[in-house]
Scaffold this motif. Structure first.
Motif, PDB file in Angstrom:
ATOM      1  N   VAL A 224     107.601   5.856  55.444  1.00  0.00           N
ATOM      2  CA  VAL A 224     106.170   6.026  55.702  1.00  0.00           C
ATOM      3  C   VAL A 224     106.047   6.927  56.922  1.00  0.00           C
ATOM      4  O   VAL A 224     106.084   6.469  58.056  1.00  0.00           O
ATOM      5  CB  VAL A 224     105.472   4.676  55.951  1.00  0.00           C
ATOM      6  CG1 VAL A 224     103.981   4.882  56.153  1.00  0.00           C
ATOM      7  CG2 VAL A 224     105.729   3.709  54.811  1.00  0.00           C
ATOM      8  N   ALA A 225     105.930   8.211  56.672  1.00  0.00           N
ATOM      9  CA  ALA A 225     105.932   9.190  57.757  1.00  0.00           C
ATOM     10  C   ALA A 225     104.513   9.597  58.116  1.00  0.00           C
ATOM     11  O   ALA A 225     103.673   9.776  57.232  1.00  0.00           O
ATOM     12  CB  ALA A 225     106.732  10.432  57.347  1.00  0.00           C
ATOM     13  N   PRO A 226     104.213   9.741  59.405  1.00  0.00           N
ATOM     14  CA  PRO A 226     102.886  10.236  59.793  1.00  0.00           C
ATOM     15  C   PRO A 226     102.700  11.677  59.332  1.00  0.00           C
ATOM     16  O   PRO A 226     103.600  12.507  59.510  1.00  0.00           O
ATOM     17  CB  PRO A 226     102.903  10.132  61.326  1.00  0.00           C
ATOM     18  CG  PRO A 226     104.346  10.119  61.695  1.00  0.00           C
ATOM     19  CD  PRO A 226     105.066   9.464  60.569  1.00  0.00           C
ATOM     20  N   PRO A 227     101.550  12.000  58.756  1.00  0.00           N
ATOM     21  CA  PRO A 227     101.369  13.340  58.196  1.00  0.00           C
ATOM     22  C   PRO A 227     101.015  14.414  59.221  1.00  0.00           C
ATOM     23  O   PRO A 227     101.319  15.584  59.017  1.00  0.00           O
ATOM     24  CB  PRO A 227     100.225  13.151  57.198  1.00  0.00           C
ATOM     25  CG  PRO A 227      99.416  12.032  57.780  1.00  0.00           C
ATOM     26  CD  PRO A 227     100.407  11.113  58.436  1.00  0.00           C
ATOM     27  N   ASN A 228     100.371  14.019  60.309  1.00  0.00           N
ATOM     28  CA  ASN A 228      99.836  15.002  61.260  1.00  0.00           C
ATOM     29  C   ASN A 228     100.421  14.822  62.655  1.00  0.00           C
ATOM     30  O   ASN A 228     100.692  13.698  63.085  1.00  0.00           O
ATOM     31  CB  ASN A 228      98.309  14.898  61.338  1.00  0.00           C
ATOM     32  CG  ASN A 228      97.643  15.116  59.996  1.00  0.00           C
ATOM     33  OD1 ASN A 228      98.204  15.739  59.099  1.00  0.00           O
ATOM     34  ND2 ASN A 228      96.436  14.591  59.845  1.00  0.00           N
ATOM     35  N   PHE A 229     100.573  15.943  63.345  1.00  0.00           N
ATOM     36  CA  PHE A 229     101.099  15.944  64.708  1.00  0.00           C
ATOM     37  C   PHE A 229     100.279  16.892  65.570  1.00  0.00           C
ATOM     38  O   PHE A 229      99.745  17.889  65.075  1.00  0.00           O
ATOM     39  CB  PHE A 229     102.563  16.394  64.726  1.00  0.00           C
ATOM     40  CG  PHE A 229     103.532  15.398  64.146  1.00  0.00           C
ATOM     41  CD1 PHE A 229     104.284  14.574  64.967  1.00  0.00           C
ATOM     42  CD2 PHE A 229     103.695  15.294  62.772  1.00  0.00           C
ATOM     43  CE1 PHE A 229     105.175  13.661  64.433  1.00  0.00           C
ATOM     44  CE2 PHE A 229     104.581  14.379  62.222  1.00  0.00           C
ATOM     45  CZ  PHE A 229     105.323  13.560  63.052  1.00  0.00           C
ATOM     46  N   VAL A 230     100.212  16.576  66.863  1.00  0.00           N
ATOM     47  CA  VAL A 230      99.602  17.472  67.839  1.00  0.00           C
ATOM     48  C   VAL A 230     100.680  17.883  68.835  1.00  0.00           C
ATOM     49  O   VAL A 230     101.541  17.066  69.211  1.00  0.00           O
ATOM     50  CB  VAL A 230      98.397  16.802  68.548  1.00  0.00           C
ATOM     51  CG1 VAL A 230      98.808  15.539  69.295  1.00  0.00           C
ATOM     52  CG2 VAL A 230      97.722  17.782  69.497  1.00  0.00           C
ATOM     53  N   ILE A 231     100.637  19.136  69.241  1.00  0.00           N
ATOM     54  CA  ILE A 231     101.613  19.686  70.182  1.00  0.00           C
ATOM     55  C   ILE A 231     100.869  20.202  71.404  1.00  0.00           C
ATOM     56  O   ILE A 231      99.894  20.955  71.280  1.00  0.00           O
ATOM     57  CB  ILE A 231     102.424  20.837  69.547  1.00  0.00           C
ATOM     58  CG1 ILE A 231     103.086  20.383  68.249  1.00  0.00           C
ATOM     59  CG2 ILE A 231     103.472  21.373  70.527  1.00  0.00           C
ATOM     60  CD1 ILE A 231     103.679  21.520  67.430  1.00  0.00           C
ATOM     61  N   LYS A 232     101.322  19.796  72.587  1.00  0.00           N
ATOM     62  CA  LYS A 232     100.720  20.275  73.827  1.00  0.00           C
ATOM     63  C   LYS A 232     101.807  20.796  74.753  1.00  0.00           C
ATOM     64  O   LYS A 232     102.964  20.363  74.679  1.00  0.00           O
ATOM     65  CB  LYS A 232      99.895  19.181  74.504  1.00  0.00           C
ATOM     66  CG  LYS A 232      98.678  18.758  73.682  1.00  0.00           C
ATOM     67  CD  LYS A 232      97.744  17.825  74.431  1.00  0.00           C
ATOM     68  CE  LYS A 232      96.566  17.433  73.548  1.00  0.00           C
ATOM     69  NZ  LYS A 232      95.594  16.548  74.246  1.00  0.00           N
ATOM     70  N   ILE A 233     101.419  21.699  75.634  1.00  0.00           N
ATOM     71  CA  ILE A 233     102.374  22.374  76.507  1.00  0.00           C
ATOM     72  C   ILE A 233     101.827  22.416  77.923  1.00  0.00           C
ATOM     73  O   ILE A 233     100.610  22.427  78.133  1.00  0.00           O
ATOM     74  CB  ILE A 233     102.655  23.810  75.978  1.00  0.00           C
ATOM     75  CG1 ILE A 233     103.863  24.424  76.664  1.00  0.00           C
ATOM     76  CG2 ILE A 233     101.440  24.701  76.121  1.00  0.00           C
ATOM     77  CD1 ILE A 233     104.346  25.716  76.009  1.00  0.00           C
ATOM     78  N   VAL A 234     102.727  22.400  78.907  1.00  0.00           N
ATOM     79  CA  VAL A 234     102.332  22.532  80.307  1.00  0.00           C
ATOM     80  C   VAL A 234     103.294  23.515  80.981  1.00  0.00           C
ATOM     81  O   VAL A 234     104.507  23.438  80.804  1.00  0.00           O
ATOM     82  CB  VAL A 234     102.328  21.163  81.031  1.00  0.00           C
ATOM     83  CG1 VAL A 234     103.676  20.468  80.948  1.00  0.00           C
ATOM     84  CG2 VAL A 234     101.883  21.319  82.471  1.00  0.00           C
ATOM     85  N   ASP A 235     102.732  24.453  81.717  1.00  0.00           N
ATOM     86  CA  ASP A 235     103.512  25.441  82.458  1.00  0.00           C
ATOM     87  C   ASP A 235     102.721  25.856  83.687  1.00  0.00           C
ATOM     88  O   ASP A 235     101.772  25.168  84.085  1.00  0.00           O
ATOM     89  CB  ASP A 235     103.870  26.643  81.565  1.00  0.00           C
ATOM     90  CG  ASP A 235     102.643  27.312  80.958  1.00  0.00           C
ATOM     91  OD1 ASP A 235     101.524  27.095  81.473  1.00  0.00           O
ATOM     92  OD2 ASP A 235     102.786  28.067  79.980  1.00  0.00           O
TER      93      ASP A 235
ATOM     94  N   HIS B 247      97.935  20.111  85.540  1.00  0.00           N
ATOM     95  CA  HIS B 247      99.323  20.459  85.257  1.00  0.00           C
ATOM     96  C   HIS B 247     100.168  19.251  84.853  1.00  0.00           C
ATOM     97  O   HIS B 247     101.374  19.213  85.117  1.00  0.00           O
ATOM     98  CB  HIS B 247      99.959  21.148  86.468  1.00  0.00           C
ATOM     99  CG  HIS B 247      99.472  22.546  86.683  1.00  0.00           C
ATOM    100  ND1 HIS B 247      98.240  22.824  87.239  1.00  0.00           N
ATOM    101  CD2 HIS B 247     100.040  23.756  86.401  1.00  0.00           C
ATOM    102  CE1 HIS B 247      98.084  24.141  87.303  1.00  0.00           C
ATOM    103  NE2 HIS B 247      99.147  24.722  86.797  1.00  0.00           N
ATOM    104  N   LYS B 248      99.555  18.264  84.188  1.00  0.00           N
ATOM    105  CA  LYS B 248     100.308  17.097  83.748  1.00  0.00           C
ATOM    106  C   LYS B 248      99.806  16.605  82.395  1.00  0.00           C
ATOM    107  O   LYS B 248      98.601  16.630  82.131  1.00  0.00           O
ATOM    108  CB  LYS B 248     100.209  15.949  84.759  1.00  0.00           C
ATOM    109  CG  LYS B 248     100.859  16.222  86.100  1.00  0.00           C
ATOM    110  CD  LYS B 248     100.717  15.040  87.025  1.00  0.00           C
ATOM    111  CE  LYS B 248     101.121  15.392  88.430  1.00  0.00           C
ATOM    112  NZ  LYS B 248     100.197  16.369  89.056  1.00  0.00           N
ATOM    113  N   LEU B 249     100.751  16.139  81.580  1.00  0.00           N
ATOM    114  CA  LEU B 249     100.451  15.542  80.276  1.00  0.00           C
ATOM    115  C   LEU B 249     101.095  14.175  80.204  1.00  0.00           C
ATOM    116  O   LEU B 249     102.192  13.973  80.740  1.00  0.00           O
ATOM    117  CB  LEU B 249     101.020  16.406  79.140  1.00  0.00           C
ATOM    118  CG  LEU B 249     100.461  17.808  78.941  1.00  0.00           C
ATOM    119  CD1 LEU B 249     101.335  18.576  77.952  1.00  0.00           C
ATOM    120  CD2 LEU B 249      99.028  17.746  78.442  1.00  0.00           C
ATOM    121  N   ILE B 250     100.427  13.237  79.548  1.00  0.00           N
ATOM    122  CA  ILE B 250     101.019  11.924  79.316  1.00  0.00           C
ATOM    123  C   ILE B 250     100.879  11.594  77.832  1.00  0.00           C
ATOM    124  O   ILE B 250      99.778  11.523  77.298  1.00  0.00           O
ATOM    125  CB  ILE B 250     100.371  10.851  80.217  1.00  0.00           C
ATOM    126  CG1 ILE B 250     101.048   9.501  80.012  1.00  0.00           C
ATOM    127  CG2 ILE B 250      98.863  10.755  79.999  1.00  0.00           C
ATOM    128  CD1 ILE B 250     100.654   8.463  81.057  1.00  0.00           C
TER     129      ILE B 250
END
Length: 227
Positions: free
Chosen positions: A195-206, A41-44
């Motif tokens: 110079v923008a990063p093209p890719n992103f990752v999204i994570k969720i915690v509940d 239940h934790k993300l860093i």
């Protein structure tokens, strides 16, 4: 041009990060996951020097696991954030102590301290969910500043993501509203940074745990050609 940002919604927290591994003018890969699952239940999420980021987040992950193994209960999100902050502060103070002691020479001219320490150049957003307190998000920077926040960001993308969140964020956001805001931030970063990063990752915690939610990709790494 790193970008890490996150926010707290209604019974969940969401964190997003760019996935570019760069050094100077070179892009080594565009699928580097900078959001680590600390426990169930934790993300860093971390930004900073690649070596420090990987080494420090893995160190925190293993120590959080060790605490749970020894005590039979997990750290709360606040406790994990304070432990993380303490480790950053310890590394920082060791450098200060070393500089003071090495400036003092013995009568023979031999330095009193021979060891060498380095601070961790890493900025962190730590998100988690606790049964008693619900979701939370902690802002921890490389000089060991710790704040509990509703929204936060690091990197050049923070100039735009914080502005978007200031305008559109509200307490009690649904998952759909939060993801829509995350997408707005990503679009703004891509359109505003030179110079923008093209890719992103999204994570969720509940209450159901920490997990990957989605990737936002505009560039894919090419595979290694076969011989």
């Amino acid at each position: 041009m790193e970008c890490v940002f996150g926010l707290v919604g209604n019974d969940f927290a969401v964190v997003a990060a760019d996935t570019s591994a760069v050094h100077s003018i070179l892009v080594h890969k565009s699928n580097e996951d900078k959001i680590m699952i600390l426990d169930s239940h934790k993300l860093i999420a971390a930004s900073g020097e690649s070596g420090d980021r990987v080494q420090f987040t893995e160190y925190i992950q293993k120590n959080v696991a060790l605490y749970q193994f020894r005590n039979g209960i997990p750290l709360t999100t606040a406790a994990a954030a304070n432990f993380t902050r303490g480790e950053l502060a310890t590394a920082l103070r060791k450098v200060e102590d070393q500089m003071i002691l090495e400036s003092c020479k013995s009568s023979s001219g031999v330095p009193l301290v021979l060891s060498h320490y380095n601070p961790y150049f890493v900025n962190i957003l730590l998100a988690g969910y606790d049964k008693e307190t619900g979701p939370s998000l902690f802002y921890i920077d490389y000089i060991a500043t710790l704040h509990k926040v509703d929204k936060g960001a690091f990197g050049y993308g923070s100039y735009f993501s914080l502005a978007m969140m200031d305008r559109h964020y509200h307490s009690g956001m649904t998952v759909e509203e939060a993801i829509d805001l995350v997408d707005k931030c990503i679009m703004e970063i891509r359109s505003r940074l030179v110079v923008a990063p093209p890719n992103f990752v999204i994570k969720i915690v509940d209450k159901d745990g920490a997990r990957e939610y989605a990737w936002r990709e505009s560039v894919k790494d090419a595979g290694v050609p076969s011989a």
